[in-house]
Design a protein around this motif. Structure first.
Motif, PDB file in Angstrom:
ATOM      1  N   CYS B 305       0.836  -1.202   0.000  1.00 29.91           N
ATOM      2  CA  CYS B 305       0.000   0.000   0.000  1.00 29.91           C
ATOM      3  C   CYS B 305       0.872   1.254   0.000  1.00 29.91           C
ATOM      4  N   ALA B 306       0.384   2.297  -0.631  1.00 29.18           N
ATOM      5  CA  ALA B 306       1.115   3.564  -0.677  1.00 29.18           C
ATOM      6  C   ALA B 306       1.301   4.161   0.709  1.00 29.18           C
ATOM      7  N   HIS B 307       0.464   3.763   1.650  1.00 32.03           N
ATOM      8  CA  HIS B 307       0.506   4.377   2.992  1.00 32.03           C
ATOM      9  C   HIS B 307       1.371   3.609   3.977  1.00 32.03           C
ATOM     10  N   VAL B 308       2.007   2.523   3.551  1.00 29.19           N
ATOM     11  CA  VAL B 308       2.630   1.628   4.527  1.00 29.19           C
ATOM     12  C   VAL B 308       3.642   2.344   5.425  1.00 29.19           C
ATOM     13  N   ALA B 309       4.316   3.374   4.881  1.00 32.88           N
ATOM     14  CA  ALA B 309       5.350   4.042   5.687  1.00 32.88           C
ATOM     15  C   ALA B 309       4.758   4.947   6.770  1.00 32.88           C
ATOM     16  N   GLY B 310       3.511   5.355   6.597  1.00 35.91           N
ATOM     17  CA  GLY B 310       2.969   6.309   7.569  1.00 35.91           C
ATOM     18  C   GLY B 310       1.671   5.851   8.204  1.00 35.91           C
ATOM     19  N   CYS B 311       1.209   4.641   7.860  1.00 37.74           N
ATOM     20  CA  CYS B 311      -0.101   4.194   8.332  1.00 37.74           C
ATOM     21  C   CYS B 311      -0.066   3.794   9.796  1.00 37.74           C
ATOM     22  N   ARG B 312      -1.114   4.126  10.530  1.00 38.13           N
ATOM     23  CA  ARG B 312      -1.243   3.692  11.923  1.00 38.13           C
ATOM     24  C   ARG B 312      -2.234   2.529  12.014  1.00 38.13           C
ATOM     25  N   ARG B 313      -2.124   1.610  11.077  1.00 37.16           N
ATOM     26  CA  ARG B 313      -3.038   0.457  11.049  1.00 37.16           C
ATOM     27  C   ARG B 313      -3.098  -0.236  12.398  1.00 37.16           C
ATOM     28  N   CYS B 314      -4.318  -0.477  12.855  1.00 35.60           N
ATOM     29  CA  CYS B 314      -4.525  -1.170  14.128  1.00 35.60           C
ATOM     30  C   CYS B 314      -4.737  -2.660  13.829  1.00 35.60           C
ATOM     31  N   PRO B 315      -3.824  -3.531  14.265  1.00 34.84           N
ATOM     32  CA  PRO B 315      -4.000  -4.962  13.986  1.00 34.84           C
ATOM     33  C   PRO B 315      -5.239  -5.535  14.673  1.00 34.84           C
ATOM     34  N   GLY B 316      -5.656  -4.898  15.782  1.00 35.50           N
ATOM     35  CA  GLY B 316      -6.858  -5.357  16.474  1.00 35.50           C
ATOM     36  C   GLY B 316      -8.103  -5.105  15.636  1.00 35.50           C
ATOM     37  N   LEU B 317      -8.174  -3.927  15.031  1.00 35.62           N
ATOM     38  CA  LEU B 317      -9.325  -3.641  14.173  1.00 35.62           C
ATOM     39  C   LEU B 317      -9.297  -4.544  12.941  1.00 35.62           C
ATOM     40  N   ALA B 318      -8.083  -4.833  12.455  1.00 40.01           N
ATOM     41  CA  ALA B 318      -7.972  -5.783  11.329  1.00 40.01           C
ATOM     42  C   ALA B 318      -8.485  -7.151  11.760  1.00 40.01           C
ATOM     43  N   TYR B 319      -8.104  -7.580  12.949  1.00 37.38           N
ATOM     44  CA  TYR B 319      -8.566  -8.870  13.491  1.00 37.38           C
ATOM     45  C   TYR B 319     -10.088  -8.884  13.577  1.00 37.38           C
ATOM     46  N   LEU B 320     -10.651  -7.766  14.027  1.00 37.96           N
ATOM     47  CA  LEU B 320     -12.115  -7.691  14.149  1.00 37.96           C
ATOM     48  C   LEU B 320     -12.795  -7.684  12.778  1.00 37.96           C
ATOM     49  N   GLU B 321     -12.001  -7.348  11.744  1.00 40.90           N
ATOM     50  CA  GLU B 321     -12.547  -7.458  10.381  1.00 40.90           C
ATOM     51  C   GLU B 321     -12.357  -8.872   9.841  1.00 40.90           C
ATOM     52  N   GLY B 322     -11.664  -9.725  10.601  1.00 43.87           N
ATOM     53  CA  GLY B 322     -11.561 -11.125  10.195  1.00 43.87           C
ATOM     54  C   GLY B 322     -10.167 -11.649   9.949  1.00 43.87           C
ATOM     55  N   ASN B 323      -9.139 -10.752   9.968  1.00 40.64           N
ATOM     56  CA  ASN B 323      -7.790 -11.225   9.653  1.00 40.64           C
ATOM     57  C   ASN B 323      -6.773 -10.282  10.275  1.00 40.64           C
ATOM     58  N   MET B 324      -5.997 -10.798  11.237  1.00 41.63           N
ATOM     59  CA  MET B 324      -5.025  -9.914  11.901  1.00 41.63           C
ATOM     60  C   MET B 324      -3.909  -9.471  10.965  1.00 41.63           C
ATOM     61  N   ARG B 325      -3.766 -10.145   9.827  1.00 48.94           N
ATOM     62  CA  ARG B 325      -2.776  -9.710   8.840  1.00 48.94           C
ATOM     63  C   ARG B 325      -3.423  -8.868   7.733  1.00 48.94           C
ATOM     64  N   GLY B 326      -4.693  -8.647   7.859  1.00 46.22           N
ATOM     65  CA  GLY B 326      -5.405  -7.896   6.838  1.00 46.22           C
ATOM     66  C   GLY B 326      -5.418  -6.410   7.123  1.00 46.22           C
ATOM     67  N   PRO B 327      -6.088  -5.670   6.273  1.00 46.34           N
ATOM     68  CA  PRO B 327      -6.182  -4.229   6.492  1.00 46.34           C
ATOM     69  C   PRO B 327      -7.228  -3.900   7.567  1.00 46.34           C
ATOM     70  N   SER B 328      -7.109  -2.732   8.136  1.00 53.03           N
ATOM     71  CA  SER B 328      -8.146  -2.186   8.996  1.00 53.03           C
ATOM     72  C   SER B 328      -8.797  -1.051   8.216  1.00 53.03           C
ATOM     73  N   THR B 329     -10.015  -1.288   7.778  1.00 51.68           N
ATOM     74  CA  THR B 329     -10.668  -0.325   6.887  1.00 51.68           C
ATOM     75  C   THR B 329     -10.780   1.055   7.547  1.00 51.68           C
ATOM     76  N   ALA B 330     -11.006   1.074   8.882  1.00 45.37           N
ATOM     77  CA  ALA B 330     -11.118   2.371   9.568  1.00 45.37           C
ATOM     78  C   ALA B 330      -9.825   3.164   9.427  1.00 45.37           C
ATOM     79  N   ASP B 331      -8.690   2.468   9.475  1.00 44.90           N
ATOM     80  CA  ASP B 331      -7.417   3.173   9.331  1.00 44.90           C
ATOM     81  C   ASP B 331      -7.146   3.543   7.884  1.00 44.90           C
ATOM     82  N   CYS B 332      -7.618   2.694   6.954  1.00 39.38           N
ATOM     83  CA  CYS B 332      -7.526   3.071   5.530  1.00 39.38           C
ATOM     84  C   CYS B 332      -8.277   4.395   5.307  1.00 39.38           C
ATOM     85  N   GLU B 333      -9.468   4.474   5.906  1.00 39.78           N
ATOM     86  CA  GLU B 333     -10.279   5.687   5.738  1.00 39.78           C
ATOM     87  C   GLU B 333      -9.558   6.911   6.325  1.00 39.78           C
ATOM     88  N   LYS B 334      -8.875   6.718   7.429  1.00 35.39           N
ATOM     89  CA  LYS B 334      -8.153   7.850   8.031  1.00 35.39           C
ATOM     90  C   LYS B 334      -7.001   8.310   7.137  1.00 35.39           C
TER      91      LYS B 334
END
Lengths: 100, 357
Positions: B305-334
């Protein structure tokens, strides 16, 4: 020569992290990191053991330093920590309620 | 963060020390906030003796920062005894509360016990909005009165302001109120799914346009939007080798029932302190080990992802979306709200453009 007694202030948080003591003043959230020697002195600061005895029994054997040099360094250290408000230094044993 | 605190955190990660623990002492609450993710029934809270033992174990494990929260922690009659014990063990204690049970006497006790910081949830500067969110009439007045008591005792108070559809225009008013009362203010535009997995609460998130206004507001960013909202730099090897966050590395969460999770927002069951020692869970839990094994480069979508260097992705929110290695849509939106650049996840799902969310 008067003895010095030392005890951590009540308003601190502290935890040993490997060989360094991390100390926080909860009043202003200032954080301090004590080196290995200072951490040994801090850990032994029970308010009732004279500083000279702490240096002789804990610092000198562990760090292989001259007792008088170590004591003078320790005095300087505890006075600095007292100025920061995280350690109480007194000429008499310190009770819990005195370590404000 | 000061360089000393950063060094301490890095050392804790390197040594595998749980420097930060968030302990919820109860899920019971005297408010019924519309966005709350908890089940407020008591399913067998840890007793005082159990918490007493846990605190000793945590001190021995090297825990330094202890956050006590809930639910509403003051609903426990033994809360002050818990804090007293925690302070005897020289934890740095932070208390998260709605504060409506804090009067002058409690504020003085919190000060005397040496609590480092108190965080109070404030949803609006307008009683009709705040009280509608908490579903308790008069709750804003009571929380603000408590903040005045706490500040007058010389305590550091932070107003925690969660932005949702109901209060989306109120954060400047809350910031002004905090300044007037001598408190800090944090703003969080993320609504967490319910702990039972129900994602219905996520509908309370503000619209993409509202989120953009918040994320690009200099008063929220604490600086120049041109700097904070600039396109992210290309990812380096260091970025890809970085840890997603401190959850499971130097921090974890313990529920009122003794369940251990990587973080309060990351409800991956990792053990229970009624069955195992805290340190054994921390060191040996297969779940925590799995969390610790993950680096940014291991995230199949986010690593590209273009944001990987500055993203504050929350692995917990990703987990709640179904995959702890996946994206957290709320952080994508931010990230999108800040920069106008859609994340890899948004492009993949066709979420960029339109009003979104």
């Amino acid at each position: 020569m008067s003895e010095k007694y030392i005890k951590p202030s009540r308003n601190i948080a502290a935890r040993m992290l490997d060989d360094e003591m991390i100390v926080m003043s909860v009043r202003d959230s200032a954080v301090y990191s004590l080196n290995a020697t200072a951490s040994v002195i801090w850990s032994a600061a029970d308010g009732s053991t004279p500083l000279r005895e702490i240096v002789a029994s804990k610092v000198v054997p562990q760090f292989e330093v001259e007792p008088e040099v170590a004591y003078q360094d320790a005095l300087e250290l505890v006075e600095e920590l007292a100025r920061e408000g995280i350690l109480v230094v007194a000429d008499h044993p310190i009770k819990q309620q005195d370590s404000a | 963060m000061s360089s000393l605190l950063q060094a301490v955190n890095e050392k804790a990660v390197r040594l595998g020390i749980p420097l930060n623990v968030h302990l919820d002492v109860t899920y019971r609450c005297n408010e019924r906030c519309v966005h709350c993710y908890l089940d407020h029934d008591d399913h067998g809270e840890l007793t005082f003796d159990e918490i007493h033992g846990l605190l000793q174990q945590m001190a021995d494990a090297g825990v330094f920062y202890l956050t006590l929260s809930g639910g509403e922690p003051l609903l426990r009659n033994d809360l002050f005894a818990i804090i007293r014990r925690a302070r005897e063990l020289t934890f740095s204690v932070k208390l998260k509360t709605n504060a409506i049970l804090i009067k002058e006497k409690e504020a003085a006790l919190i000060r005397d016990l040496g609590v480092e910081k108190v965080q109070v949830s404030i949803y609006s500067h307008r009683p009709e909005v705040h009280d509608a969110i908490t579903k308790v009439n008069g709750s804003l007045d009571r929380s603000l009165a408590a903040i005045r008591f706490l500040v007058s005792q010389g305590l550091k108070v932070t107003m925690a302001h969660v932005i949702m559809r109901q209060n989306r225009f109120d954060y400047p008013g809350v910031q002004a109120l905090a300044a007037e009362l001598g408190a800090d203010c944090t703003i969080d535009p993320t609504i967490t799914p319910h702990m039972n997995g129900d994602r219905g609460l996520v509908k309370l998130n503000v619209s993409r346009e509202n989120l953009r206004n918040v994320m690009q507001d200099p008063a929220v960013l604490g600086g120049d939007p041109a700097k904070f909202c600039a396109p992210p730099p290309p990812a380096t090897d260091n970025d890809l080798d970085a840890l997603p966050c401190s959850a499971g590395h130097s921090a974890c969460y313990v529920s009122p029932y003794g369940d251990v999770f990587p973080c309060v927002q990351f409800p991956l069951p990792s053990g229970n302190i009624r069955e195992q020692k805290f340190l054994d869970i921390w060191k040996d839990s297969p779940q925590l080990k799995e969390v610790r094994s993950i680096r940014m480069r291991d995230l199949p979508v986010c690593s590209g992802c273009a944001h990987v260097a500055g993203c504050r992705r929350c692995p917990g929110l990703a987990y709640l979306e179904g995959n702890m290695r996946g994206p957290s849509t709320a952080d994508c939106e931010k990230s999108y709200a800040k920069t106008g650049i859609p994340s890899a996840n948004m492009i993949r799902l066709g979420l960029a453009g339109g009003s979104g969310r």
